[in-house]
Design a protein around this motif. Structure first.
Motif, PDB file in Angstrom:
ATOM      1  N   LEU A 298       0.824  -1.214   0.000  1.00 19.76           N
ATOM      2  CA  LEU A 298       0.000   0.000   0.000  1.00 19.76           C
ATOM      3  C   LEU A 298       0.853   1.258   0.000  1.00 19.76           C
ATOM      4  O   LEU A 298       0.540   2.228  -0.692  1.00 19.76           O
ATOM      5  N   VAL A 299       1.937   1.252   0.762  1.00 20.40           N
ATOM      6  CA  VAL A 299       2.826   2.418   0.757  1.00 20.40           C
ATOM      7  C   VAL A 299       3.390   2.612  -0.650  1.00 20.40           C
ATOM      8  O   VAL A 299       3.416   3.723  -1.184  1.00 20.40           O
ATOM      9  N   THR A 300       3.818   1.503  -1.268  1.00 22.16           N
ATOM     10  CA  THR A 300       4.350   1.587  -2.633  1.00 22.16           C
ATOM     11  C   THR A 300       3.302   2.166  -3.580  1.00 22.16           C
ATOM     12  O   THR A 300       3.579   3.093  -4.342  1.00 22.16           O
TER      13      THR A 300
ATOM     14  N   PHE B 139       8.136  -3.902  -7.140  1.00 22.54           N
ATOM     15  CA  PHE B 139       9.027  -3.311  -6.138  1.00 22.54           C
ATOM     16  C   PHE B 139       8.907  -3.986  -4.774  1.00 22.54           C
ATOM     17  O   PHE B 139       9.922  -4.394  -4.198  1.00 22.54           O
ATOM     18  N   PRO B 140       7.684  -4.169  -4.221  1.00 17.23           N
ATOM     19  CA  PRO B 140       7.602  -4.816  -2.902  1.00 17.23           C
ATOM     20  C   PRO B 140       8.199  -6.223  -2.905  1.00 17.23           C
ATOM     21  O   PRO B 140       8.750  -6.675  -1.903  1.00 17.23           O
ATOM     22  N   LEU B 141       8.079  -6.921  -4.036  1.00 15.56           N
ATOM     23  CA  LEU B 141       8.533  -8.301  -4.076  1.00 15.56           C
ATOM     24  C   LEU B 141      10.051  -8.427  -3.988  1.00 15.56           C
ATOM     25  O   LEU B 141      10.573  -9.501  -3.713  1.00 15.56           O
TER      26      LEU B 141
ATOM     27  N   GLN C 261      11.239   3.618   4.558  1.00 19.29           N
ATOM     28  CA  GLN C 261      12.228   3.316   3.522  1.00 19.29           C
ATOM     29  C   GLN C 261      11.535   2.877   2.240  1.00 19.29           C
ATOM     30  O   GLN C 261      11.985   3.186   1.137  1.00 19.29           O
ATOM     31  N   VAL C 262      10.445   2.149   2.389  1.00 15.57           N
ATOM     32  CA  VAL C 262       9.678   1.759   1.199  1.00 15.57           C
ATOM     33  C   VAL C 262       9.242   3.009   0.450  1.00 15.57           C
ATOM     34  O   VAL C 262       9.362   3.114  -0.774  1.00 15.57           O
TER      35      VAL C 262
ATOM     36  N   LEU D 164      13.879  -1.672  -9.887  1.00 14.02           N
ATOM     37  CA  LEU D 164      15.230  -2.061  -9.509  1.00 14.02           C
ATOM     38  C   LEU D 164      16.053  -0.848  -9.086  1.00 14.02           C
ATOM     39  O   LEU D 164      16.874  -0.932  -8.164  1.00 14.02           O
ATOM     40  N   ALA D 165      15.817   0.283  -9.741  1.00 13.70           N
ATOM     41  CA  ALA D 165      16.521   1.503  -9.355  1.00 13.70           C
ATOM     42  C   ALA D 165      16.153   1.867  -7.924  1.00 13.70           C
ATOM     43  O   ALA D 165      17.016   2.247  -7.123  1.00 13.70           O
ATOM     44  N   GLY D 166      14.882   1.721  -7.583  1.00 17.78           N
ATOM     45  CA  GLY D 166      14.436   2.003  -6.219  1.00 17.78           C
ATOM     46  C   GLY D 166      15.069   1.069  -5.225  1.00 17.78           C
ATOM     47  O   GLY D 166      15.518   1.470  -4.148  1.00 17.78           O
TER      48      GLY D 166
END
Lengths: 453, 394
Positions: B107-109, B139-141, B151-152, B179-181
């Motif tokens: 959810l944050v993502t 991203f979360p995965l 941090q997320v 991936l950059a994140g």
């Protein structure tokens, strides 16, 4: 010459609804005839008539200032009803009220005269009897300058774009005129005349056999003259070949035989909004509403789009417009797609797509009920790579539009943008809904202007 | 029903017209309307008929392909948490705990990243692009279950803004944004990625901590020659079977190779991802592992095969191969380039693992490196292709 065989791997096979049947009906021209100079691309018209003037079939109506005064002639006899101007005083419409069948006698070229004439003499006759307007010179696809002569002429017997008139329907009716036209073109091109036909299709008449040079296998646009040229050429010089459509060869032959400007053309009425898709004989200049205004011709008139031409290369028309010299089809389509909730989440048994993202890709192919909807908003290119796979001349469309966006026309040239045949397949498949073929037309237009400067 | 919904949209649309009060927010209105009905515009320039495909469909298929990994990842996160607390994890308890771990990160993502997407769409006055559908799930995965939510938020901000938007948005990024994140977080907050972070302490409550496994399989193998790998894995009681089925602590989506394979099949069958990149990356990984394993002193063929499979199943190699290398925007555009691109990713990823003790996992770095080189590979291939054309420069 020995037959050249060209085989294009199955780039895109589409089964579209609204294919015209082979029956031919005649659409009577009525009294309202129109000519729309502003719609003819790359031509700068200068009016030669004024409202009230009497004209005959073959009388010059306007000339091209940018091409030595090349004249465009009337397909009807009567008087000029009015002249409508559009934005920036462009000549939007010359309206003629047709009331007779008088014809202006024009220069002829009979069979004996052909062999005795030089290419220059033939060119002058064709410029004088109005048939020159049907030629197109590659790579810019423009009407040739009056002083140009064809290094070669490529003609395709069949246009595979959905949907165009079939040679089986129009050629047998125009046999004498067509063969006469071919003889003229052979002399004009100094025997560099190339005729492409589709493998497996029977010839409309056997007299064509000695003229055939290219045997083509493959779906649209494999038989298109510039595609055939691309797969035939071996040097840069061949890039400037000419073409003319098969039916226009007949019109050319007919005019040179009779001395009367050919006014009739066989078109198709096609598309998923056409009630009776079929071939039709029309007088060039007939109003489009003669067909669209007839309730027996059109399905769902409220949501209608008219195209002059096929689904890929056709131009948008208003029912208030008139068929011009170069319109070979009237395509009637529903404009908007049916309303659907969450279309991107559908399993898609009925959604026909080139991509395998819908279940329909794994089921037998059904007819596509085409609409003119885009099915998505314009996005940046996501490099899906589909446009490379459908291009018939091995271009990389995504690269060309990116170069154009960056303003690098020189690199576009080097990458082969002038080979683009304008088939529109890349635009059809693009998931980001980028108007690729419109951009290539723009690029070619810009490059053409540079050659004139 | 849909007619009612459509008429509601039609009535509200004027509030978002360019001159109206909420005109700036048109991209948000359009995003919701086209989510419901698809884009309703007509083809005006160029070909007047178009394929029914759109970018929403392509992105949603990637999300569907990710679902097995997501579902198992949720289960696994909960499972490992309960295991750590000394309980025998039941199916439903594991799922529920797993959701408590995964959903906040997701959810944050979605909200923070989505905010940036809409923000840039508004200030640049274009429609919200669908590329984020994929990034928000990808991203979360790649993150450990214990990653702090702030941090997320930072990571996805970096990924979307610096990884994508400053270059012009979806379709114009040269790096993979997810991936950059992740790379940003990895280098900026390395403590979040090392040690016992791969198991969540969520289920602990009143329980006491049992022994915490403080290293992933790759961390254990790192810096040791291949001849010792079999022994290390046996001591840590990690079997190849476990690495394949994925029931061990790791990043949220990377452990279950079987789930990733299902995703690969979905992507290849629907033609959404390039099988050429996947295949060449696999070959690159296998050959490079073979090289290092045989050089590392292992001579017995079954053992070599076993260790190669360990390399393919451990860490982020499989997940990266299927979902990251195949990102079409950050990869090469020409088919011929894809073979070299994939192969080099496999090669460099495994090479980093064996040769650099500071980076037990090399996949993320290999992908980012090749993202930067993809245009160069394309240029080289392009020169060869152009040479074959007859010039047409009238």
């Amino acid at each position: 010459m020995s037959m050249k065989k060209i085989k294009l791997a199955n780039k895109l096979q589409l089964k579209l609804a609204g294919k015209p049947g082979q029956t031919l009906s005649v659409i009577p021209p009525g009294t309202d005839i129109g000519v729309m100079p502003a719609m003819i691309h790359q031509v700068k018209p200068r009016l030669l008539v004024a409202p009230g003037d009497r004209v005959q079939i073959g009388s010059p109506l306007f000339e091209d200032k940018a091409n030595g005064g090349l004249q465009f002639r009337s397909t009807a006899a009567g008087h000029i009803a009015d002249i409508v101007y559009g934005a920036k005083r462009c000549i939007s419409l010359i309206r003629i009220t047709r009331d007779s069948t008088d014809a202006l006698p024009l220069p002829t070229l009979n069979a004996e005269q052909i062999t005795a004439s030089s290419p220059d003499q033939i060119a002058r006759i064709l410029q004088a009897n109005g048939m020159w307007i049907y030629f197109r010179e590659f790579p810019y696809n423009v009407i040739p300058r009056l002083d140009h002569r064809p290094p070669a002429i490529y003609i395709s017997l069949e246009n595979l774009e959905p949907f165009m008139p079939e040679a089986e329907v129009f050629l047998p009716r125009q046999k004498e005129a067509f063969l006469h036209g071919l003889a003229i073109l052979k002399q004009l091109s100094q025997n560099q005349l190339f005729i492409a036909f589709r493998n497996g299709h029977s010839l409309p008449f056997v007299e064509l056999k000695p003229y055939l040079t290219h045997e083509i296998t493959g779906p649209y646009p494999a038989t298109q003259a510039d595609v055939v040229l691309y797969h035939t050429k071996t040097s840069k010089q061949e890039n400037h070949a000419w073409t003319i459509s098969a039916q226009d060869v007949s019109l050319l032959g007919q005019t040179c035989l009779t001395g009367t400007f050919a006014q009739e053309r066989i078109i198709v009425i096609a598309g998923s909004a056409a009630k009776t898709p079929r071939h039709a004989a029309i007088t060039i200049g007939t109003s489009i509403s003669a067909i669209t205004g007839d309730a027996s011709e059109v399905l769902h008139a409220q949501n209608l789009r008219c195209l002059a031409g096929g689904v890929f290369q056709g131009q948008l028309r208003n029912p208030a417009d008139y068929f011009n010299y170069f319109d070979h089809a009237l395509h009637l389509l529903p404009a908007e797609k049916p309303l659907e909730l969450l279309p991107f989440m559908q399993i898609g048994v009925k959604k026909q797509s080139v991509f395998r993202t819908y279940l329909s890709a794994f089921l037998p192919q059904r007819e596509i009920q085409t609409t003119s909807a885009k099915y998505g908003g314009v996005r940046s290119c996501i490099s899906c790579g589909k446009c490379h796979t459908v291009c018939p001349v091995d271009l990389i469309p995504e690269l060309l539009v990116k170069l154009h966006f960056g303003g690098d026309l020189d690199e576009c040239l080097r990458m082969g943008v002038l080979d683009c045949v304008g088939c529109g397949l890349c635009t059809y498949v693009c998931p980001s809904k980028i108007d690729l073929d419109a951009q290539f037309t723009e690029i070619k237009s810009q490059l053409y202007k540079e050659t004139l400067a | 029903m849909k007619a009612l919904l459509k008429s509601w949209f039609d009535r509200t649309e004027h509030h978002f017209a360019p001159a109206a009060r909420a005109g700036a927010f048109y991209p948000l209105f359009e995003a919701i309307k086209s989510f419901a009905f698809g884009d309703m515009s007509l083809a005006e320039r160029g070909a007047k008929i178009r394929d029914v495909i759109d970018t929403k469909r392509i992105m949603i298929l990637v999300d569907i392909a990710l679902m097995p990994a997501v579902v198992f990842g949720i289960y696994n996160a909960g499972f490992q948490a309960h295991l750590l607390a000394g309980e025998t994890p039941a199916l439903s308890a594991s799922f529920i705990s797993g959701l408590w771990i995964f959903l906040p990160i997701f959810l944050v993502t979605a909200l923070v990243g989505g905010f940036w997407e809409v923000f840039f769409a508004i200030i640049r006055k274009h429609e919200v692009n669908e590329g984020f559908f994929v990034t928000m799930l990808l991203f979360p995965l790649t993150l450990p279950p214990t990653i702090p939510l702030w941090q997320v938020a930072l990571g996805i901000t970096f990924g979307v803004v610096i990884g994508k938007e400053i270059f012009g948005g979806s379709g114009r990024n040269f790096l993979n944004p997810a991936l950059a994140g992740r790379a940003f977080l990895f280098f900026g907050y390395p403590a979040s990625f090392s040690g016992g972070v791969y198991t969540s302490f969520l289920a602990l409550k009143d329980h006491t901590v049992q022994a915490v496994s403080s290293a992933t399989p790759l961390m254990l193998l790192s810096a040791h020659p291949a001849s010792m790998h079999a022994g290390i894995l046996a001591d840590a009681k990690i079997s190849l079977s476990q690495l394949f089925w994925g029931l061990y602590p790791g990043s949220l989506g990377e452990t279950a190779i079987w789930a990733i394979l299902i995703g690969a099949v979905i992507l290849i069958v629907t033609g959404v991802a390039s099988w050429q990149i996947m295949a060449s990356c696999l070959v690159g990984g296998i050959l490079t592992s073979l090289l290092f394993i045989t050089n590392g002193g292992v001579t017995d063929t079954p053992a070599i095969i076993q260790l190669i499979l360990v390399q393919l199943c451990a860490g982020g190699f499989a997940f990266g191969l299927v979902f990251m290398t195949t990102d079409p925007v950050s990869g090469p555009m020409l088919n011929a380039s894809k073979w070299g691109y994939g192969f080099l990713i496999g090669f460099i990823a495994i090479m980093i693992r064996f040769m650099n003790p500071a980076y037990p996992e090399g996949m993320m770095l290999a992908i980012l490196l090749l993202n930067a080189f993809a245009p160069l590979i394309d240029q080289v291939v392009l020169q060869f292709k152009i040479r074959k054309r007859i010039p047409n420069d009238a």
